[in-house]
Motif scaffolding. Structure first.
Motif, mmCIF file in Angstrom:
data_model
loop_
_atom_site.group_PDB
_atom_site.id
_atom_site.type_symbol
_atom_site.label_atom_id
_atom_site.label_comp_id
_atom_site.label_asym_id
_atom_site.label_seq_id
_atom_site.Cartn_x
_atom_site.Cartn_y
_atom_site.Cartn_z
ATOM 1 N N PHE A 55 -19.720 -50.930 -100.829
ATOM 2 C CA PHE A 55 -18.620 -50.679 -99.544
ATOM 3 C C PHE A 55 -17.893 -52.109 -99.471
ATOM 4 N N PRO A 56 -16.588 -51.987 -99.560
ATOM 5 C CA PRO A 56 -15.925 -53.356 -99.258
ATOM 6 C C PRO A 56 -16.249 -54.017 -97.838
ATOM 7 N N SER A 105 -13.876 -53.519 -94.074
ATOM 8 C CA SER A 105 -13.628 -52.384 -93.280
ATOM 9 C C SER A 105 -12.999 -52.507 -91.935
ATOM 10 N N PRO A 106 -12.508 -51.545 -91.343
ATOM 11 C CA PRO A 106 -11.852 -51.545 -90.156
ATOM 12 C C PRO A 106 -12.695 -51.859 -89.108
ATOM 13 N N ARG A 107 -12.327 -52.848 -88.047
ATOM 14 C CA ARG A 107 -13.243 -53.189 -86.794
ATOM 15 C C ARG A 107 -13.718 -51.884 -86.368
ATOM 16 N N SER A 127 -16.148 -49.847 -87.718
ATOM 17 C CA SER A 127 -16.202 -49.265 -88.924
ATOM 18 C C SER A 127 -17.556 -49.583 -89.496
ATOM 19 N N TRP A 128 -18.665 -48.767 -89.777
ATOM 20 C CA TRP A 128 -19.982 -49.212 -90.427
ATOM 21 C C TRP A 128 -20.134 -48.278 -91.625
ATOM 22 N N PRO A 129 -19.414 -48.190 -92.720
ATOM 23 C CA PRO A 129 -19.678 -46.975 -93.760
ATOM 24 C C PRO A 129 -20.936 -47.284 -94.573
ATOM 25 N N GLU A 169 -23.734 -46.337 -92.051
ATOM 26 C CA GLU A 169 -23.923 -44.602 -91.978
ATOM 27 C C GLU A 169 -24.471 -44.033 -93.217
ATOM 28 N N ALA A 209 -18.921 -57.409 -100.588
ATOM 29 C CA ALA A 209 -19.284 -56.181 -100.431
ATOM 30 C C ALA A 209 -20.587 -56.066 -99.741
#
Length: 58
Positions: free
Chosen positions: A9-10, A13-15, A17-19, A22, A44
């Protein structure tokens, strides 16, 4: 032991957001011991699991 990368994951990410976290949490819920690490070289987050070393296989 070495690590197997499940997903990448890059870091931008938007503030809030923790993809990567997750994704790792979902893998842990399925019984896979996933961990998030930062790859500074590629900027990343990597979701990884431990994998046996190639040299230690008999």
């Amino acid at each position: 032991m070495s690590a197997k990368v499940l997903e990448r994951f890059p870091a931008g990410s938007p503030r809030g957001s923790w993809p990567a976290e997750e994704f790792a949490a979902a893998r842990r819920a399925e019984g896979e011991p996933a961990t998030v690490v930062m790859d500074l070289r590629s900027d990343a987050f990597l979701v990884v699991v431990e994998a046996p070393d190639e040299d230690s296989r008999a």
